[in-house]
Design an enzyme around this catalytic site. Structure first.
Site, PDB file in Angstrom:
ATOM      1  N   THR A 176       0.776  -1.427   0.045  1.00 26.08           N
ATOM      2  CA  THR A 176       0.039   0.015   0.015  1.00 26.08           C
ATOM      3  C   THR A 176       0.830   1.228  -0.036  1.00 26.08           C
ATOM      4  OG1 THR A 176      -1.618  -1.038   1.382  1.00 26.08           O
ATOM      5  CG2 THR A 176      -1.718   1.060   1.138  1.00 26.08           C
ATOM      6  N   THR A 184      -3.685   0.785  -3.010  1.00 26.41           N
ATOM      7  CA  THR A 184      -3.073  -0.453  -2.537  1.00 26.41           C
ATOM      8  C   THR A 184      -3.251  -1.406  -3.920  1.00 26.41           C
ATOM      9  OG1 THR A 184      -2.606  -2.097  -1.130  1.00 26.41           O
ATOM     10  CG2 THR A 184      -4.717  -1.421  -1.610  1.00 26.41           C
ATOM     11  N   GLU A 226      -2.855  -4.451  -2.458  1.00 22.85           N
ATOM     12  CA  GLU A 226      -2.720  -5.325  -1.365  1.00 22.85           C
ATOM     13  C   GLU A 226      -1.384  -5.808  -0.856  1.00 22.85           C
ATOM     14  OE1 GLU A 226      -3.405  -6.803   1.929  1.00 22.85           O
ATOM     15  OE2 GLU A 226      -3.050  -8.723   1.021  1.00 22.85           O
ATOM     16  N   GLU A 271      -6.586  -8.304  -3.727  1.00 24.40           N
ATOM     17  CA  GLU A 271      -7.273  -7.868  -2.670  1.00 24.40           C
ATOM     18  C   GLU A 271      -8.265  -8.679  -2.040  1.00 24.40           C
ATOM     19  OE1 GLU A 271      -6.325  -4.856  -0.413  1.00 24.40           O
ATOM     20  OE2 GLU A 271      -6.102  -4.254  -2.599  1.00 24.40           O
ATOM     21  N   ASP A 276      -8.125 -10.085   1.474  1.00 24.48           N
ATOM     22  CA  ASP A 276      -8.581  -9.434   2.668  1.00 24.48           C
ATOM     23  C   ASP A 276      -9.956 -10.055   3.132  1.00 24.48           C
ATOM     24  OD1 ASP A 276      -6.317  -7.649   3.226  1.00 24.48           O
ATOM     25  OD2 ASP A 276      -7.235  -5.921   2.219  1.00 24.48           O
TER      26      ASP A 276
HETATM   27  N1  GLU Z   1      -5.098  -4.601   1.824  1.00 26.34           N
HETATM   28  C1  GLU Z   1      -4.877  -3.872   2.931  1.00 26.34           C
HETATM   29  C2  GLU Z   1      -6.166  -3.145   3.244  1.00 26.34           C
HETATM   30  O1  GLU Z   1      -6.999  -2.847   2.519  1.00 26.34           O
HETATM   31  C3  GLU Z   1      -3.979  -3.038   2.732  1.00 26.34           C
HETATM   32  C4  GLU Z   1      -2.627  -3.678   2.405  1.00 26.34           C
HETATM   33  C5  GLU Z   1      -1.549  -2.964   3.071  1.00 26.34           C
HETATM   34  O2  GLU Z   1      -1.480  -1.772   3.744  1.00 26.34           O
HETATM   35  O3  GLU Z   1      -0.436  -3.812   3.260  1.00 26.34           O
HETATM   36  O4  GLU Z   1      -6.174  -2.736   4.427  1.00 26.34           O
END
Ligand code: GLU
Length: 605
Positions: free
Chosen positions: A417, A435, A437, A456, A459
Site C-alpha cells: 500500500t 493499494t 494489497e 485484494e 482481505d
Molecule cells: N489490503 C490492505 C487493506 O486494505 C492494505 C494492505 C497493506 O497496507 O499492506 O487494508
C-alpha cells in the site's frame, strides 16, 4: 531539482493523442540524461499548496500540478498515477483505494470508496479448496487469479477529477506517461520489493519480462522504463476510462485473471496457480461508491475517516473516543501509551466482529459514539494490561454495560500500500490511500499492459473468525473485502488542520492513531510524531514494536503492566500535511522508514 525534472517530464511527455512509443527493454543501464531522482526531503513548510508521498518523483509531479494552478485533487490524481509507475508494487490501476477530500468552498468532507469488488459469481467458500475442504494457504490464494478483485483505482481517479478537479484525467496522466516512457532510477526499495517477490514474479512470463531483466531484480542505479504502462495510460488518456472497464484493456485483465500467463520455465512454487473468474460484466458493472465519511469528535476536533468497507474510520474513531475519556496530556508517557495500546485492542475486537462491507450506518454510528466508548473505556485498568485478545462489545446493547463478549480471532492484512496527502492554496485537502494489497499484489502483470493485478480478495476472511457469531468479512458476490486503510482529516471548527494516512495492512489503524495521539496529546510536532518509534496493538497477545521503541524506558514500564512485545523492523510509512492558522502548510513524510518519503510545498518559507 525536483521541479526541474518534472517540468522536463511534463514538457517532454508525448501528448495524450500521440501514437504509442515502440516497446523498449524495461530496464537498462543508466543512460546519459536519464532522469535523476528528485530531492528526497521529509519536511517542508510554506505557502501555496503541499504534497507528501513516499516517493520524490510522485511528490514532484503533484507539486508541479499545484504550481501550474491545479488543485489538491488534480495533484493527488497526478501523484497517484505516477506512483503507479514508480511504486508499482504498492499502487496502480490494477488495484483500489479510498479517497478522502475536504472541499473548502462547501466546507464539507467527501469520500470515494474505490475498493476492489468480488466478481458476481463469488461465494463464501471462495478460498476453500474444494478438494480438501480446507482454506488455501495464504501464498496459494495470493498468487492466483482467484485473489484478484475488480480494480477500482481508475474509476476513483475519474470520479475525483470530474467532481472536484480542474483538469481532465488525460492531462493528469501525462506526467506519469513521461516517467514511464523516460524511465526512473531504480532505488534500493524498488529492487528489494522485486527481490522479495523473486519466486512469485518468476511464475508469470509478463511479470518476469517487466521486473526480472535477465532473470534477476533490476540493479540499484539502473533506469527502469515501462513503455507498456505508458501506452496503457496514453490509451486511457485518449479514449477514456471505458477502455479499461468496457474495452480492450479490460479484456486483457479478464484474460490474465482467468488464464494467468504462466512462464514456460518457472522457479519452484509449491502450489497450483489457480485461475479466477472475473467476467467482462464484472468490470462493466464496477462503480465507485460515495459513502459519508465517519466523523467523531476528539477533544473538540472533528476527525473524519473512511466508512466501510474500510474499518479505518470506525476503528480510529472508536479508539480516539475511548482515549478521550481521560486526559493523556500530563500523564507519564508509559501510562499514556498503555491507554493507546488498550484502546487499539478494544477497537480491533469491535471492527473484527462488526465491520465488513454492508455494515449498517447505525452500527457504524454507534461504534464511533461517545456513549459506546464509555462502555469500552471502563474495561481499561491503569495498573494492568487486559489479557489479549479482548472480546468485542455490542454497540446495539443498552449503554452502561462495561462488558465484552467472548474473544475471537483477529485477522490481519498485508504490508503493502501507499498513502499520499495534498493541500492547495484554496484550502482543499486530499488524503488518499491506495493499494494492490500485498507488495507485488497477485504477482500477475497484465500482458502487454505494464501493471500488476491486486490480490485484494485475500482481505476477506477465508473462514469465519468470530466463533458462533457471524463473520462480517466472508467473501460474497460483488462484495468488497474489509480494509484497514485510514485516510484521515482532522478539522477544527470546520477547517482542516491535519490530514494523514499510511500503508501497513492492519497496522494502518494503529499508526494513524499513534501519530494523532503523539501530535494532539503528547506535545510532539508533526515531524517528531512521524519519527517516533511505533508499536501496534491489534488485539493480539504480543504487540509488534520497532527496535527503537523496545529500547525505551516506557517499553520496560509497559512490560511490567503485562504488555508483551515482539520486534517488527518497520511499521507504516506516513504522509501528512498540517495546515496552520497563518496560512502556512507543513508537509511531512517519513524521515527513514521505507527509505524515506518526500514532502514539498509550493512556496517554501
Ligand atoms: N489490503 C490492505 C487493506 O486494505 C492494505 C494492505 C497493506 O497496507 O499492506 O487494508
Amino acid at each position: 531539482m525536483a521541479s526541474a525534472l518534472v517540468v522536463a517530464l511534463i514538457a517532454t511527455a508525448a501528448p495524450a493523442s500521440a501514437a504509442p512509443t515502440p516497446a523498449a527493454p524495461s530496464t537498462v543501464a543508466p543512460a546519459a540524461g536519464a532522469a535523476a531522482e528528485p530531492d528526497r526531503q521529509p519536511t517542508a513548510v510554506g505557502y501555496g499548496g503541499a504534497v507528501s508521498t513516499v516517493d520524490p518523483t510522485a511528490t514532484a509531479v503533484g507539486l508541479e500540478v499545484l504550481r501550474r494552478g491545479g488543485n489538491a485533487v488534480d495533484a493527488a490524481v497526478a501523484s497517484a498515477a505516477t506512483l503507479g509507475v514508480t511504486e508499482p508494487f504498492s499502487a496502480g490501476i490494477g488495484g483500489g483505494g479510498f479517497f478522502l477530500y475536504y472541499d473548502a468552498r462547501r466546507r464539507a468532507v467527501h469520500s470515494i470508496d474505490g475498493r476492489e469488488s468480488a466478481p458476481a459469481a463469488t461465494t463464501a467458500t471462495h478460498f476453500i479448496d474444494p478438494a480438501t475442504g480446507a482454506p488455501y494457504d495464504f501464498a496459494e490464494a495470493r498468487v492466483s487469479g482467484l485473489s484478484v478483485g475488480v480494480p477500482g483505482t481508475l474509476a476513483t481517479w475519474r470520479d475525483a477529477a470530474r467532481r472536484w478537479g480542474t483538469r481532465p484525467l488525460s492531462s493528469l496522466l501525462r506526467p506519469a506517461i513521461g516517467v514511464a516512457d523516460g524511465g526512473f532510477v531504480v532505488d534500493a526499495m524498488f529492487r528489494a520489493h522485486v527481490a522479495e517477490n523473486l519466486t512469485e514474479f518468476g511464475q508469470f512470463s509478463s511479470t518476469r519480462d517487466l521486473y526480472l531483466p535477465g532473470g534477476a531484480p533490476p540493479e540499484v542505479g539502473s533506469v527502469h522504463r515501462n513503455p507498456d504502462l505508458a501506452a496503457t495510460y496514453r490509451q486511457i488518456a485518449r479514449r477514456g476510462v471505458g477502455e479499461f472497464y468496457r474495452g480492450p484493456i479490460g479484456g486483457d485483465v479478464v484474460a490474465a485473471v482467468n488464464r494467468p500467463p504462466l512462464a514456460a520455465e518457472r522457479p519452484h512454487w509449491p502450489h497450483l496457480i489457480r485461475p479466477g473468474a472475473i467476467t467482462a460484466a464484472d468490470l462493466a458493472g464496477y462503480r465507485v461508491r460515495r459513502p459519508a465519511p465517519t466523523r467523531s469528535d476528539y477533544r473538540g476536533l472533528d476527525v473524519y475517516g473512511m466508512a466501510p468497507p474500510s474499518s479505518g474510520g470506525v476503528a480510529v474513531g472508536e479508539a480516539l473516543n475511548i482515549l478521550e475519556r481521560g486526559k493523556l496530556r500530563g500523564l507519564p508517557r508509559a501510562q499514556a501509551l498503555h491507554r493507546y495500546l488498550e484502546a487499539g485492542a478494544l477497537a480491533f475486537a469491535d471492527r473484527n466482529r462488526h465491520i465488513g462491507d454492508g455494515a449498517s450506518r447505525r452500527t457504524v454510528r454507534r461504534l464511533v459514539s461517545d456513549r459506546y466508548a464509555a462502555d469500552r473505556a471502563c474495561l481499561i485498568d491503569p495498573a494492568r494490561a487486559l489479557p489479549k485478545p479482548v472480546g468485542p462489545g455490542d454497540p446495539n446493547a443498552r449503554p452502561g454495560g462495561c462488558a465484552s463478549a467472548r474473544p475471537a480471532g483477529s485477522p490481519t492484512e498485508g504490508q503493502s500500500t501507499t498513502h499520499l496527502t495534498t493541500a492547495d492554496r484554496w484550502g482543499n485537502v486530499v488524503a488518499y490511500t491506495l493499494t494492490i494489497e500485498q507488495t507485488g499484489g497477485s504477482g500477475i502483470v497484465v500482458p502487454g499492459r505494464g501493471f500488476l493485478l491486486n490480490n485484494e480478495l485475500t482481505d476477506f476472511n477465508f473462514t469465519g473468525t468470530q466463533g458462533d457469531a457471524a463473520d462480517p468479512n466472508l467473501p460474497g458476490p460483488r462484495k468488497r473485502p474489509r480494509s484497514s486503510m485510514a485516510p484521515t482529516i482532522v478539522a477544527d471548527r470546520g477547517r482542516p488542520i491535519l490530514a494523514l494516512g499510511t500503508p501497513g495492512g492492519s497496522t494502518i489503524i494503529t499508526t494513524v492513531l499513534q501519530v494523532l495521539v503523539s501530535r494532539l496529546d503528547l506535545g510532539m510536532d508533526l515531524p517528531a510524531a512521524l519519527a517516533a518509534p511505533r508499536v501496534t496493538q491489534r488485539n493480539t497477545a504480543v504487540a509488534p514494536a520497532e527496535a527503537e521503541f523496545l529500547a525505551t524506558p516506557e517499553a520496560t514500564a509497559l512490560t511490567a503492566l503485562g504488555h508483551r512485545f515482539e520486534l517488527r523492523p518497520e511499521i507504516g510509512a506516513v504522509a501528512a500535511v498540517e495546515l496552520w492558522r497563518d496560512g502556512r502548510m507543513l508537509a511531512a513524510a517519513e524521515p527513514a522508514r521505507r527509505g524515506g518519503g518526500a514532502a514539498a510545498v509550493v512556496r517554501p518559507r
